[in-house]
Structure formats: structure tokens, C-alpha cells
Design an enzyme around this catalytic site. Sequence first.
Site, short mmCIF file in Angstrom:
data_model
loop_
_atom_site.label_atom_id
_atom_site.label_comp_id
_atom_site.label_asym_id
_atom_site.label_seq_id
_atom_site.Cartn_x
_atom_site.Cartn_y
_atom_site.Cartn_z
N HIS A 1 3.15 7.15 -7.21
CA HIS A 1 2.49 8.26 -7.31
C HIS A 1 3.66 9.60 -7.12
CE1 HIS A 1 -1.93 9.98 -6.96
NE2 HIS A 1 -1.12 10.46 -7.89
N HIS B 1 1.88 4.57 -2.38
CA HIS B 1 1.67 6.33 -2.97
C HIS B 1 3.28 6.93 -3.23
CE1 HIS B 1 -1.49 7.05 -0.46
NE2 HIS B 1 -1.43 6.46 0.32
N HIS C 1 0.77 -0.91 0.28
CA HIS C 1 -0.11 0.28 -0.02
C HIS C 1 0.78 1.21 0.25
CE1 HIS C 1 -3.33 2.40 1.33
NE2 HIS C 1 -3.24 3.20 1.39
N GLU C 2 1.53 1.61 0.79
CA GLU C 2 2.24 2.39 0.56
C GLU C 2 3.76 2.50 -0.04
OE1 GLU C 2 2.00 5.19 2.68
OE2 GLU C 2 0.47 3.81 4.37
#
Length: 674
Positions: free
Chosen positions: A471, A468, A464-465
Site C-alpha cells: 500500500h 501494508h 499481512h504486513e
Amino acid sequence: MSDNPFFEPSTLVYELPPFAAIREEHYLPAFERGMADQLAEIAAITADPQPPTFDNTLVALERSGALLRRVGAVFFNQSSADTNETLDALDAEISPRLAAHRDAVHLDAALFARIEDLHGRRADLGLDAQSLRLLERHHTLFVRAGARLGPAEQTRLRELNAELASAATAFQQNVAADTRARALVLDSAEQLDGLSADEVAAAAENGRALGRDGAYVLSLKSFSNQTELAQLTDRSVRERLLTASLGRASDLNGPLAIRMAGLRAERAALLGHPSHAAYVVEDETAGSVEAVGGLLARLVPPAVANAGREAVELAALAAADGIEEIAAHDWAFYSERVRLTSYQVDAAVLRPYFELERVLHDGVFFAANLAYGLTFTERPDLVAYHPEARVFEVFEEDGGSLGLFIGDFHARESKRGGAWMDEFVSQSALLDRRPVVVNNLNIARPAAGEPVLLTWDEVRTLFHEFGHALHGLFSDVRYPLFAGTEVPRDFVEFPSQVNEMWMTWPAVLANYAKHHVTGEPLPAELVERMTAAEAFGQGFRTVEYLAAALLDWAWHTVAVGQEITDAQEFEARALAQAGLAVAAIPPRYRTTYFNHVFASGYSAGYYAYIWSEVLDAETVEWFAGNGRSVRESGGLFRAELLSRGGSVDALECFRAVVGRDPRPGPLLARRGLG
């Protein structure tokens, strides 16, 4: 302090901050000069005798504040990842000053007059799409910050912003201090019965690190239901652990939450909105209080019903142990028993297949290569802000350099709870900068010489991290305002949630899920049982989340002057009114340690996780069924969405990938709510 390393741009690769040269005494002078420099740059813009143009106003504004960005990025990461009393004191001092500085920029009448003039003539300026969006976005931000208010209203707005900044810092520091203080200290390994041998050893190592030699210490995670509750066989220890978690910062942060909710309501009214939630959501993809409230309300009844069905199964097992009623500290334990008896999935058996280095390199990095062609090279020659933080250089498929990724994976006493991504350097073509991003997690350190074995949830967090991080790394925009994760709050979780799909993608899972001793792959039948077991517990997970989201919503839909005397009473009433007063399922975060909404920018925004998951569930289906290869799909997802940052409307980016507006169906099916 002419030798202050913040005063000049870093000369290291990618402008990586020169951490080896940075000392605590450098921060305050750099903040003070950074604020002064930016105000001088703003004054130069407004003093320009030439009529306002896009370049002499908007581009100049985008270039301003370079020193302040440099010091802020480093300081606020360190104050979260490796803090101490000195940094906490500086955080408390500088936060209201930074709030005042932001007001000095946004409430500068001469600067806003130039932006207003350009905005009125925007159709005639011949701007390209990204430049036009920059003008419109800055105009919106200035108006939302109070640029059109009268002098008296602006004075009160400045007071509110300064007080809220101080309160947010105090709230977070109170949570951190009480989280440390409430760590569960146990005298014997027998009290940890149910945990694996390596988890018991890690608790002993944690005790040693905290100066409690001979004791076994379970430090609290940021959320309510601590992970050890699923394994601990001693019911009294489970109860002590959950009680410690749920009671965090209740004395100090209850009154503080009431005060902050009141201040936010007053500020929203000053800016023309009926509530803080209405103010926030106006600038999000959701667009209205009704849209958010409608989605959350739609999910509550089926989620509670789903949890009720799960409770029946748990109660049957608990009754065999002489427990008449499932309590909150029992739920995770008996859920794990259901998974073991009904699905033959044992969390302790799984962990040896999820060794950190293998999950990182052969899972997270492998997936990034599979979908986007990236490769990673660790750079031990580059110094990070802490000895445990590791620097990796990221390369494109053709060998071209992309940026730096810093991984700081382990828990420590000086790090706040949770997991997050930050940027030390944001990508910008205007400023000729490439990204430097960091992921912080809180994985417990094992005993010396032992491997770091992850839980399934920790594997998910790692993926998940890194979503980010991608991104930020893939950002390809001209202006700093749009870089990387500078997107609506209810969109920012979407790319990170999509990245979670790779943890179970067959080719990726087969590559990293291997026993750390034997190298044997995770058995195929166990993978099938894991998939089936994932469905059990969706009721609990959805209720736990919705309780927190609607609690946030309740605090931030209060009207100006609404009297709240007790935070716990307000919380209980809000959950009851939402249909979520489920005693055995406490909110994922209770009010007094809900850092997301009282200290970290998610106020009236915790709904964003489920809102983004609507997009995520659609996109996962698209990846699996669009007829393209993984690499082709990844390229399209990167080009049309991950690289755009805030330079294009967020939902336009989604439509450019998936080809339609989002629908809730895939989310409802995923969570068993259809």
C-alpha cells in the site's frame, strides 16, 4: 549541532535515512528545530499579503514540516523496534510537545481563516479532483481539531491533547516493561514437553540472550492467548503462561485506561460529539456509531454459538484426560488435538515447510511478482537502523525503480510486541519522493545455525504486513497528506487482509511450502486437510476478536462524567453486556495491554479489522472469479485502489475494483456465521 544528519535531506538513494550517522543525541535538537521550522513556515503563509490561493496556502502547508517528518519517522520506528531507557525518556518528553505543536498548527486562527476562505470558494477555484479533495480534507481536519472553538475551549483542548499524549506513551511503556518482566522462565526442557526440538532450543537461546543461561524462557507476545498454549502438555505450565499474559500492566494501566477514557470523552464533548466513538467514526467509512454497533452485535450470537459447538468437541477430549471443565489455558491445546485427530493436521509437522527465507522470497515476493510484476534485490550496502533489519530495492516489471522495503523480522528485548508497517519516506509527486517502507515482526530467533521455521500464523502475519508495505510502495499521489496508508482507519487493514490470500493461492503455496531439509513440497492431501481444519476454530477466533473490539467500543462510548472506579470490573461488565462473557475465551487484548486503542491510534477503531474483512472477503472472491488473469486483476487492484492512497474516497476505490458496494455475505460464510 551543525553535523546533525536530520537537518538536511538525505543524499542516499530514495532519501533513505542515513542511519549510520544517526545518534541518540541528534533526536531532540532535530525535533525542536523541526517544530520551530514548521511554525515559521506557517507564519510565512499567514503573513503573505496576497489573498489566499490554493498554492500559497494549501500547497505551502503540504510542503511545510519536512525536517519534523524526517526525524519523527526515524525516531518513532526506533522507539518501537529498538528502544532503550534514553529513547523511552525522550518519547515521554517529546510526545506532549508534539501534541502541542499539532495544536499550534490546527488552532492557528489566521491559517484556518485562509483555508476557510478557500473552502467557501472551492467551486470557483478550478481545481482538479485531487486538489479539491486536498482542500476539503484539510478543512475537515482543522474543524475536527477544534479550529472553530472559542479561546477558552481551545485552551482546554490543548490541555487534553497534551495529557492524552503523555498518557499514551506511559501506557505503551508500561506494557513493554511488564511484558518483558512477565516472560515465563522454566528450569527444564521437560516443562516444555509438546514443543518441537527447535522451539525448545529457541527458548534456551532466548534465556541465554536475556542473561538466564541454563533456563528456558518464553517471552510473551502482544496478544492474550500465547501460541505455545497449543502444544504445551503440562497443564500447570499452560496456566502459568496464560496467567502471566492476562495480568500484564494491570496495576498501572488500569487507572490509566480509566483516565484516558474520561479525557477522550471530555474532548469529544468539547468538539460536539456524544462520545469519543462518535467523534472517531464520523470520519471513517462506517460513518456512524449505529453502523459499527449493528455489525458487531449481529456477529456476536452466531460467533458464540459456533464457539459453543467447538467447546463440545474440546470437552470430549479433555474429559479423557480427567479434565471436567475446559479452562482458558486448555482451549488452544485441545483445539490442536481436534485438528490432529479429526483432520490429521499437526502444527509441528507443518513448520519445517515454512522456512523464513523461502516464505519471504518464494512466497511473499513471488506473489508480488505474480500479481504486480515486482522484483526484489537485497541491498546489503545500505545500512538500516539495526543489524537485523534488511534493505531490499523494489523494481517494476519493466525494470524501473519503485522504492525500498526494509524487513525487520525477529523479536528482541528492545522491540515492542506485535507486527506493524511504517514509512521512513512517503511517496509524493509534489515533493519528488519515492517510498521507503518497513515491516516489523516478532519471530523468535532459533539456536545458532538453525533455520527459522514459522508457524502458520506467522506465515499469515508476514503476508499481512507486506500488504501494508505494498500500500505504501504503490502510492502514486501528488500530495503528502494522501500518501500510501493515509486512508480511513477502518479501510487501512483491507489491502493487508487481501494480501493474506496469496499464502494459500495454489501457485504461491506450491512455490514456497517446501521442506527445508528435503525440498519436498507440502503434500497435496495435507493442504486439503489444512483447508478443512481452518474452519474449526473460527468460533474461538471470532469471539476472541469481537470481545476485544466491543471492549474498545465500551471504553469509548462512555459519556462525560461517567464514573468508572475499577478497570477490571468495567471490562467484565462490558463483556457481559455484549454477550461475550465466555470465561474460556479471553479477549484477544485485555484493557491493560490493549496498545492498539490506548497507545497506537486505534481508539474506537479496533472494529476496523472486521469491517475491513467485509471488503477483503468480497475482493478475494473477485480475484478468484472475475475472469481475468491474476496479473490483470492485480494491475486493476493496484491502479484503482492501492495507488490512490487517500486521494479518492475509499469506498469509491472499492467499487472501482469490485463493481458494487460491499456485502457481508462472503465474510459470514468465511467465518462460519452465515
